[in-house]
Scaffold this motif. Sequence first.
Motif, PDB file in Angstrom:
ATOM      1  N   SER A  49     -63.201 -73.253 -46.408  1.00 32.92           N
ATOM      2  CA  SER A  49     -63.759 -72.777 -47.675  1.00 32.92           C
ATOM      3  C   SER A  49     -65.030 -73.554 -47.938  1.00 32.92           C
ATOM      4  N   MET A  50     -65.782 -73.099 -48.883  1.00 34.58           N
ATOM      5  CA  MET A  50     -66.987 -73.846 -49.239  1.00 34.58           C
ATOM      6  C   MET A  50     -66.620 -75.263 -49.657  1.00 34.58           C
ATOM      7  N   SER A  51     -65.504 -75.408 -50.360  1.00 38.75           N
ATOM      8  CA  SER A  51     -65.089 -76.733 -50.831  1.00 38.75           C
ATOM      9  C   SER A  51     -64.673 -77.626 -49.675  1.00 38.75           C
ATOM     10  N   SER A  52     -63.870 -77.082 -48.729  1.00 42.94           N
ATOM     11  CA  SER A  52     -63.411 -77.915 -47.623  1.00 42.94           C
ATOM     12  C   SER A  52     -64.571 -78.312 -46.717  1.00 42.94           C
ATOM     13  N   ALA A  54     -67.678 -78.623 -47.694  1.00 42.62           N
ATOM     14  CA  ALA A  54     -68.456 -79.598 -48.463  1.00 42.62           C
ATOM     15  C   ALA A  54     -67.832 -80.990 -48.364  1.00 42.62           C
ATOM     16  N   ARG A  55     -66.504 -81.061 -48.451  1.00 42.13           N
ATOM     17  CA  ARG A  55     -65.835 -82.364 -48.315  1.00 42.13           C
ATOM     18  C   ARG A  55     -66.073 -82.952 -46.930  1.00 42.13           C
ATOM     19  N   THR A  60     -71.381 -81.243 -52.091  1.00 41.59           N
ATOM     20  CA  THR A  60     -70.706 -80.338 -53.023  1.00 41.59           C
ATOM     21  C   THR A  60     -70.776 -78.903 -52.515  1.00 41.59           C
ATOM     22  N   ALA A  61     -69.825 -78.095 -52.964  1.00 44.63           N
ATOM     23  CA  ALA A  61     -69.820 -76.689 -52.572  1.00 44.63           C
ATOM     24  C   ALA A  61     -71.099 -75.997 -53.030  1.00 44.63           C
ATOM     25  N   ARG A  71     -68.902 -66.603 -48.110  1.00 43.46           N
ATOM     26  CA  ARG A  71     -67.885 -66.954 -47.111  1.00 43.46           C
ATOM     27  C   ARG A  71     -68.083 -66.085 -45.861  1.00 43.46           C
TER      28      ARG A  71
END
Length: 237
Positions: A49-52, A54-55, A60-61, A71
């Motif tokens: 995901s954008m969040s994963s 980014a981590r 940041t996403a 996506r």
Amino acid sequence: MTAALPRAIAALWGIEESGRRGPKRTLSVVGIGEAAVRIADAEGLSAVSMSSVARELGTTAMALYRYVDSRKELEAVMVDVAMARPPESTAGASWRQQLFDWAWDEARTMAGHPWVLEVRPGSPPVSPNLVAWTDAGMQIVLRSGLGEQDAATSLLLVDGYVRSQLMLGLQFSDVDATRHWGDQLRQVVNADELPGLAQVLASGALDDGDPPGEFPGADFEFGLAVLLDGIEALASR
């Protein structure tokens, strides 16, 4: 009207956005794709995901959206990064041997990133590495003497064969269950009701395939040879 390339795909080709403003960019589309591939290889496509991502990159996403619009666009980048450039064809080999090697190389590359088969782009690829795979295969098939339309269709058939065989391997990935398939069938198949299958079972043919989990293997090679026989026969008409 000419359809514009998706922004991230254009970046993979080295096409920069005109008139771009804003802070200096600290990431790259390729780097984002590589991070997403690492996650998919380790945890599967659903973990991306954008969040994963980014981590994984320590950002940041929202920062990723400066490079990738969605996506779906991220998945297209991931597939291109995962497939990389195709290997060079063996110089001096026949077109048939080169096409055999092309299919084998594609199979091994996809087997290393099986989540690639889960991606549904919605249209044929236009990213640089995948286009390079297509061009390499097309050059080989054209050497057979086939016309452009038949050559393009033949290459699609070979690519489809590779993908279907890998998908079958993923569907039947339970090693123990697959190993005992023939034994299970013998408990329910009889020659009166299912004579064709009974004959094959009796011969032991369903017990002699590639060991579960091995791909590509002898079964893959056999099917590919049959397909290439057909293309070769068509080219010799």
